[in-house]
Design an enzyme around this catalytic site. Sequence first.
Site, PDB file in Angstrom:
ATOM      1  N   GLU A   7      -9.913  -1.104   2.250  1.00  0.00           N
ATOM      2  CA  GLU A   7      -9.521  -1.380   3.637  1.00  0.00           C
ATOM      3  C   GLU A   7      -8.675  -0.275   4.241  1.00  0.00           C
ATOM      4  O   GLU A   7      -8.634  -0.124   5.459  1.00  0.00           O
ATOM      5  CB  GLU A   7      -8.772  -2.711   3.715  1.00  0.00           C
ATOM      6  CG  GLU A   7      -8.506  -3.195   5.126  1.00  0.00           C
ATOM      7  CD  GLU A   7      -8.129  -4.657   5.201  1.00  0.00           C
ATOM      8  OE1 GLU A   7      -7.265  -4.987   6.023  1.00  0.00           O
ATOM      9  OE2 GLU A   7      -8.691  -5.467   4.431  1.00  0.00           O
ATOM     10  N   ASP A  67      -9.180  -6.178   1.665  1.00  0.00           N
ATOM     11  CA  ASP A  67      -8.235  -7.253   1.355  1.00  0.00           C
ATOM     12  C   ASP A  67      -8.980  -8.554   1.084  1.00  0.00           C
ATOM     13  O   ASP A  67      -9.944  -8.894   1.781  1.00  0.00           O
ATOM     14  CB  ASP A  67      -7.250  -7.461   2.504  1.00  0.00           C
ATOM     15  CG  ASP A  67      -6.179  -6.384   2.522  1.00  0.00           C
ATOM     16  OD1 ASP A  67      -6.193  -5.516   1.629  1.00  0.00           O
ATOM     17  OD2 ASP A  67      -5.329  -6.413   3.434  1.00  0.00           O
ATOM     18  N   TYR A  87      -0.156 -10.613  -3.379  1.00  0.00           N
ATOM     19  CA  TYR A  87      -0.760 -10.547  -2.039  1.00  0.00           C
ATOM     20  C   TYR A  87      -0.043 -11.504  -1.100  1.00  0.00           C
ATOM     21  O   TYR A  87       0.045 -12.701  -1.364  1.00  0.00           O
ATOM     22  CB  TYR A  87      -2.236 -10.903  -2.123  1.00  0.00           C
ATOM     23  CG  TYR A  87      -2.998 -10.753  -0.831  1.00  0.00           C
ATOM     24  CD1 TYR A  87      -3.289  -9.496  -0.319  1.00  0.00           C
ATOM     25  CD2 TYR A  87      -3.418 -11.868  -0.118  1.00  0.00           C
ATOM     26  CE1 TYR A  87      -3.986  -9.351   0.873  1.00  0.00           C
ATOM     27  CE2 TYR A  87      -4.120 -11.729   1.076  1.00  0.00           C
ATOM     28  CZ  TYR A  87      -4.401 -10.479   1.556  1.00  0.00           C
ATOM     29  OH  TYR A  87      -5.093 -10.345   2.739  1.00  0.00           O
TER      30      TYR A  87
END
Length: 851
Positions: free
Chosen positions: A8, A104, A316
């Site tokens: 990303e 992601d 995350y």
Amino acid sequence: MTTLILTEKPSVAVDFSKALGVRTKREGYFEGNDTLICWAVGHLVELFAPEDYSPSFKKWSLDTLPILPEPFKYKPIKKSGKQLSVIKKLLKTPGLSRVIIATDAGREGEVIARTILLQAGFTDKGRIMRFWTSQALTPAVVRSTLNRLKPITDYDRLWRAGYYRQVADWMVGMNGTRALTVRLGDLYSVGRVQTAVLALLVQRRRERENFKPEPYLLIKVHFKNEKGTWIGTWFKGKETRLFDLEAAERLVERLTADTLPGEVLSAEKEKKSEPPPFLFSLTDLQQEANKRFGFPAKKTLNVAQGLYQDKKCLSYPRTDSRVLGTQNLDMVKKLVEKLAPTAPALFEGVDHGRISLSNKRVFNDAKLTDHHALIPLKNLPPSASADEAKIFELVLRRFAAAFHPNCHYENTKIVTGFSKETFQTTGKIILSPGWRKAWPVKAKKEEEAHIPPLAKGDPAHKQKVAAEKKETTPPPAYTDALILKEMTNPGRYVSEKAMKDLFRGEIGIGTQSTRAQILEILIMREYAKREGKTLTATDKGCYLVEMLQKTAVSRVLTSPEETARWEMSLNRIALGDNDGSNENFLAAIKGFVEKSMEELKTLAMEGQAPASRKKTGEVVGRCPACGGEVIEAYKNYTCSCGFTIWKKMAGKNLTPNMVGHLLRTKKSGPYNGFLSKKKKRFSAAILLVQKEGTWQTTFDFDTKPKKTDKKSEGPVPWASERPSCESNQAQQPAPKTSKPDAAQKPLPPCPACGGTIIEGKRGFGCANWPADKGGCRFVIWKTLFGRELTRTQLISLLSLKPTRPCRLTRPDGQPVKTRIRLTNTPKGWVAMADPDELGQHHFQVVACSHG
């Protein structure tokens, strides 16, 4: 056979290159070992704008509404077109055996990757795999996850949900914004989620404005016997407040006059236990950081993202889970063992028996979504900032607390009878703090009260009667923490019990990763304003919501309940529920937009719509065409006669000072930083000329920027002035400045106008300060908050970055360690010092202007 990995962002591509030993850096990708690693820069493609479908849509008109394309199309984003071309080329590599999507792991990351592949025409799903993990991308995690790739089809559900969200937001936002902007004569944007959140802010503002405080009395009697003293509060049924003040005064008189002893009617004790709090989801963390440190939701997200992506010490962050999966058990055991030595006070009370799959408050696959809860993955590195340390400590403490024993306490409730009235006394004693050792909780009044060991029938001798006069209070103003709580649990706005139960679960308004951005959008569009910790709807926001609430169809946009229903449908699609939601969702949105446009086209608008702050800006000069006032508008400087100067000229923003001087002298500049059609930078002055009866702006290339001639122009204005009296900083004599080193890094341009920064005796100011160059007043004083700025700090400030934590001096001479930053406010550029580690402000802002 070649493998292509799509990440990303560039930093993630670097993580993969290190883990896989792919060292050769090319233009836009890494190459080596039969592996290509490329990256997006966020979204590389976007949905068509209306005018991309037809030139007739370029002009905002009610006649063209609703705009409902079929099908919806994507186009490259211009600024990142080069990187998209790189990826397209790599997807055509001969011998390409598979493509690994490593964006992601979430709905947004899925959309970024799928739209890139769609734009590139790469549709062979048999060759596409998905890389999915919640852990920080260390080399070991990258390599192990690459051995557990999933078929891309397992995540088609996320792509559908993300696509439907984009399309629904486009249909509602594009059509609603155009309709209201045309009708109201100013930019009024609406959104499927943002307008519902704005409605909450408007409702709270009106509740507080319309609130009328009611006086009441609390009557308390101090009792005593041989066992000790206690205080009882009058109650009757469930009511403890007396709103009839005359009756209350009579009761106080009667109680005061009564000399007979009372009696303890009941004395109840109950032992209870409280389990540890759940692990953090993103919204939970944002709420806690706002309560403790005053951090806006977006700031908390950015800090947590940095701890995950750069420091690699958090998992995350964009997660809505508050639990871990059963597969995470071994990881947790290793983490506790690794983290305990550096934080012994937090982990010494851990009950290792709770680090097991029987602990369903932590390990629960049934409540696990795409990512597990936020947890620490390693110790915080020394290079972390003060804000990063605060966020990391919150996550670390919550993680440690999750494996502590329950908190055990004893509740005591005493009811005392006196003068035919009843009085209650409550208390709470902590028997064993358990998880509170790792996650301290502020003690409530009942925990601090000492109650003697009373028993039923004990005498109660009155010592004194006290009447406390109080008033009812309005509902609290929204903070980020409170509004996030409402967005996460909108159950109180729902009438049906089944929906209430549902909204107590995972469904809310917006998503974990978009809620913070929604709040910032409302502020940016001047629908809301942030004052300290509070968020308040503006007059413009109130007008929009209250106008929509009077409609029959469009009022849905202001309904948190309806917005939450839409979120529920999207959530079902994301989870892969095949119940017809896919087709019905977009059809329902399309039907709503059609009816809403019919309504808004003919809706009678009541009252005067508040104009945006930018539209009602200050007068910058006199119009050359008619002599009227030229004011700053949203995208231009304009006069009522139609004369206009656009704010952006050849890629450069024109400031009010620059335009004011242009209107006075018909020439302003020269300035650096203009951008040609071939993307080459150039310098020029701006001329205001009349051609064929029309006033126009044009460039004068004959003049080049000159170095300041101090002999002809006099000393720079910041040669002797001190900072504005807005500051309460400690002043020190101006230091002697050494001659600049030729090898020194050049100073960034003036943030106000883009001019060159030059040095004076007491400050660094803009070279465009003379009137014929625009009259820019920007300056950074050499001494700020009792500290002489270093060149590194000056460069950081001019680059609009905060300095590193440094030692400042308060007006009373006490040192404070914090950061300095530049901020553009409605009153102009200011220098400000951040709060200290306790969140306390010690300095007023310093105006960065002279004259």
